[in-house]
Design an enzyme around this catalytic site. Structure first.
Site, PDB file in Angstrom:
ATOM      1  N   ARG A 214     -73.819 -16.263  15.881  1.00 53.47           N
ATOM      2  CA  ARG A 214     -72.820 -15.679  16.794  1.00 53.47           C
ATOM      3  C   ARG A 214     -73.543 -14.959  17.931  1.00 53.47           C
ATOM      4  O   ARG A 214     -73.578 -13.730  17.980  1.00 53.47           O
ATOM      5  CB  ARG A 214     -71.878 -14.729  16.036  1.00 53.47           C
ATOM      6  CG  ARG A 214     -72.539 -13.788  15.042  1.00 53.47           C
ATOM      7  CD  ARG A 214     -71.535 -12.832  14.420  1.00 53.47           C
ATOM      8  NE  ARG A 214     -72.144 -11.764  13.700  1.00 53.47           N
ATOM      9  CZ  ARG A 214     -72.244 -11.690  12.366  1.00 53.47           C
ATOM     10  NH1 ARG A 214     -71.769 -12.666  11.620  1.00 53.47           N
ATOM     11  NH2 ARG A 214     -72.805 -10.649  11.789  1.00 53.47           N
TER      12      ARG A 214
ATOM     13  N   SER B 247     -72.082 -10.148   5.265  1.00 51.58           N
ATOM     14  CA  SER B 247     -72.782 -11.421   5.137  1.00 51.58           C
ATOM     15  C   SER B 247     -74.284 -11.170   4.951  1.00 51.58           C
ATOM     16  O   SER B 247     -74.771 -10.055   5.138  1.00 51.58           O
ATOM     17  CB  SER B 247     -72.553 -12.281   6.386  1.00 51.58           C
ATOM     18  OG  SER B 247     -73.370 -11.811   7.445  1.00 51.58           O
TER      19      SER B 247
ATOM     20  N   ASP C  95     -73.996  -4.382  14.239  1.00 47.87           N
ATOM     21  CA  ASP C  95     -75.420  -4.240  13.936  1.00 47.87           C
ATOM     22  C   ASP C  95     -76.005  -5.343  13.047  1.00 47.87           C
ATOM     23  O   ASP C  95     -77.106  -5.188  12.495  1.00 47.87           O
ATOM     24  CB  ASP C  95     -75.759  -2.836  13.404  1.00 47.87           C
ATOM     25  CG  ASP C  95     -74.949  -2.426  12.192  1.00 47.87           C
ATOM     26  OD1 ASP C  95     -74.056  -3.185  11.795  1.00 47.87           O
ATOM     27  OD2 ASP C  95     -75.218  -1.325  11.653  1.00 47.87           O
TER      28      ASP C  95
ATOM     29  N   CYS D 130     -77.399   0.281   8.585  1.00 44.37           N
ATOM     30  CA  CYS D 130     -76.104   0.779   8.088  1.00 44.37           C
ATOM     31  C   CYS D 130     -76.243   2.063   7.273  1.00 44.37           C
ATOM     32  O   CYS D 130     -75.393   2.937   7.353  1.00 44.37           O
ATOM     33  CB  CYS D 130     -75.459  -0.267   7.192  1.00 44.37           C
ATOM     34  SG  CYS D 130     -75.126  -1.826   7.986  1.00 44.37           S
TER      35      CYS D 130
ATOM     36  N   ASP E 125     -65.281   2.307  14.378  1.00 39.75           N
ATOM     37  CA  ASP E 125     -66.392   2.593  13.478  1.00 39.75           C
ATOM     38  C   ASP E 125     -67.621   2.772  14.370  1.00 39.75           C
ATOM     39  O   ASP E 125     -67.835   1.985  15.304  1.00 39.75           O
ATOM     40  CB  ASP E 125     -66.640   1.436  12.505  1.00 39.75           C
ATOM     41  CG  ASP E 125     -65.803   1.552  11.225  1.00 39.75           C
ATOM     42  OD1 ASP E 125     -64.809   2.292  11.242  1.00 39.75           O
ATOM     43  OD2 ASP E 125     -66.154   0.891  10.232  1.00 39.75           O
TER      44      ASP E 125
HETATM   45  O1  DAV Z   1     -72.517 -10.041   9.114  1.00 38.04           O
HETATM   46  O2  DAV Z   1     -71.211  -9.112   7.711  1.00 38.04           O
HETATM   47  C1  DAV Z   1     -72.570  -6.693   8.654  1.00 38.04           C
HETATM   48  C2  DAV Z   1     -72.792  -5.410   9.395  1.00 38.04           C
HETATM   49  C3  DAV Z   1     -72.686  -4.239   8.502  1.00 38.04           C
HETATM   50  N1  DAV Z   1     -72.676  -2.984   9.232  1.00 38.04           N
HETATM   51  C4  DAV Z   1     -71.907  -9.065   8.714  1.00 38.04           C
HETATM   52  C5  DAV Z   1     -72.011  -7.768   9.497  1.00 38.04           C
END
Ligand code: DAV
Length: 387
Positions: free
Chosen positions: A275, A308, A258, A360, A207
């Site tokens: 993280r 998240s 990202d 995104c 991706d």
């Molecule tokens: O923390 O779920 C989201 C990144 C979306 N491109 C996460 C990463």
């Protein structure tokens, strides 16, 4: 006669190639912003199953193959349209994908699926210099997503860009570790920590949002959708002009880099305190300061099926001094202001529900800048990269 779409007026701009972007912060001139209309909930499939937390499975079981609930689409669409207006008011040319029917079921020799959406161009498109690459993504529901961007790609080609679709994986059952995908989440997490992912190495996949651009140096993560042979393809394709480095994070499950490592301007990047990048030393040695992002203010009960709340750090830079941040993410806004940035707040919580934020939903086609190095030297020590 072939009808061409009108091309936006760019006479006032310094003569830049139509596709021109080397990093995440140079002054933004043209951007593709995703659309949420027509978004379809993907049916559960191996890689999606791995990226979905157990409490969200019901959503895909209930709605898989059907349009996203209308009220979610309308709220996110309003925010996306307002974001486009803000970008245009800042002098940025905004382009949108074509409307295509994502509810159509398709069958290849290897699988059957229905589509997803054209909300996150960042996942499928990456601009490296004057080239725009279509990523070979690993969800079956995304196999034909490029179709929403085809007319834009053809236009950019006509206007001088280099355009390359990377070879797409067949996504046959053999491409995935199906046994892994159906294991309980704690077992999967334990296996992922040992380096096991739902995608194997049968064919390349990545991706575009697993890659982050720092001029000559690009950083990429192995994830459930980006495999090693995909990274090899990218390295070899980009050649000696660029250097692609694999970086690691303590949590290997998030899809995309990202909301983990986000450069803001030369020498300064955000990291996710949940993280932090394992190769911190690599950045410090190159003269980069890594600052912890501030956590999101999103309520726990906000519908988040695909990412998240750390998308609070998924910002978009208008230029090295100005950043779009979600309107209610006050701690992130304060952090950035304290670091000397001008913050442009934009409502975006309803877009979060579709799996991302400003970074995104965009693909920066043209930024006013050129190929530069930002302190990283070659060769990077192997042990630094291994972490
Ligand atoms: O923390 O779920 C989201 C990144 C979306 N491109 C996460 C990463």
């Amino acid at each position: 006669m072939l009808q061409l779409k009108p091309i936006p007026n760019i006479v006032s701009e310094r003569q830049l190639p139509v596709v021109n972007s080397y990093n995440e912060w140079d002054p933004l001139k043209e951007v593709i912003v995703g659309c949420v209309e027509g978004a379809v909930v993907p049916k559960l499939e191996p890689a999606l199953l791995t990226n979905t937390s157990p409490q969200n499975l019901w959503f895909f079981q209930k709605y898989g193959g059907q349009p996203f609930p209308q009220e979610l689409v309308e709220a996110a669409s309003k925010e996306l349209n307002e974001f486009c207006q803000v970008l245009e008011a800042e002098g940025v040319t905004v382009r949108r994908p074509d409307r295509i029917d994502f509810s159509q079921t398709y069958k290849t020799p290897d699988f059957e699926a229905s589509g997803f959406y054209a909300t996150m161009p960042r996942d499928v498109l990456i601009v490296v210099g004057n080239e725009i690459i279509e990523a070979p993504m690993a969800w079956r529901s995304r196999f034909f997503e490029y179709r929403a961007y085809r007319s834009l790609m053809v236009e950019y080609l006509r206007r001088g860009a280099k355009w390359t679709p990377a070879p797409k994986p067949s996504m046959s059952d053999e491409f995935y570790d199906l046994e892994y995908a159906t294991k309980p989440i704690d077992q999967r997490y334990a296996l992922t920590e040992k380096g096991q992912f739902v995608t194997g190495e049968l064919e390349p996949s990545f991706d575009a949002a697993d890659i982050v651009r720092f001029g000559r140096d690009l950083f990429v993560q192995r994830s459930h959708v980006t495999n090693e042979i995909g990274i090899t393809w990218l390295k070899r394709h980009l050649g000696d002009q660029f250097r692609v480095h694999v970086v690691k994070f303590p949590d290997l499950n998030p899809m995309h880099i990202d909301a983990s490592l986000v450069p803001l301007r030369p020498g300064l990047a955000l990291v996710n305190p949940a993280r932090r990048c394992i190769q911190t030393e690599l950045f410090k040695k190159a003269g980069w300061e890594l600052v912890d992002a501030a956590p999101s203010t999103l309520p726990d009960n906000w519908p988040m099926y695909m990412c998240s709340s750390w998308v609070c750090m998924n910002i978009l830079s208008l230029d090295p001094e100005t950043i779009f941040v979600e309107k209610q993410e006050e701690p992130m806004q304060k952090l950035l202001k304290d670091l000397g940035f001008k913050v442009i707040p934009v409502d975006f919580r309803h877009v979060y529900t579709f799996g991302g934020s400003f970074h995104c939903v965009t693909c920066d086609v043209r930024r006013d800048g050129q190929l530069e190095e930002y302190g990283f030297t070659e060769p990077l020590e192997e042990d630094e990269l291994e972490g």
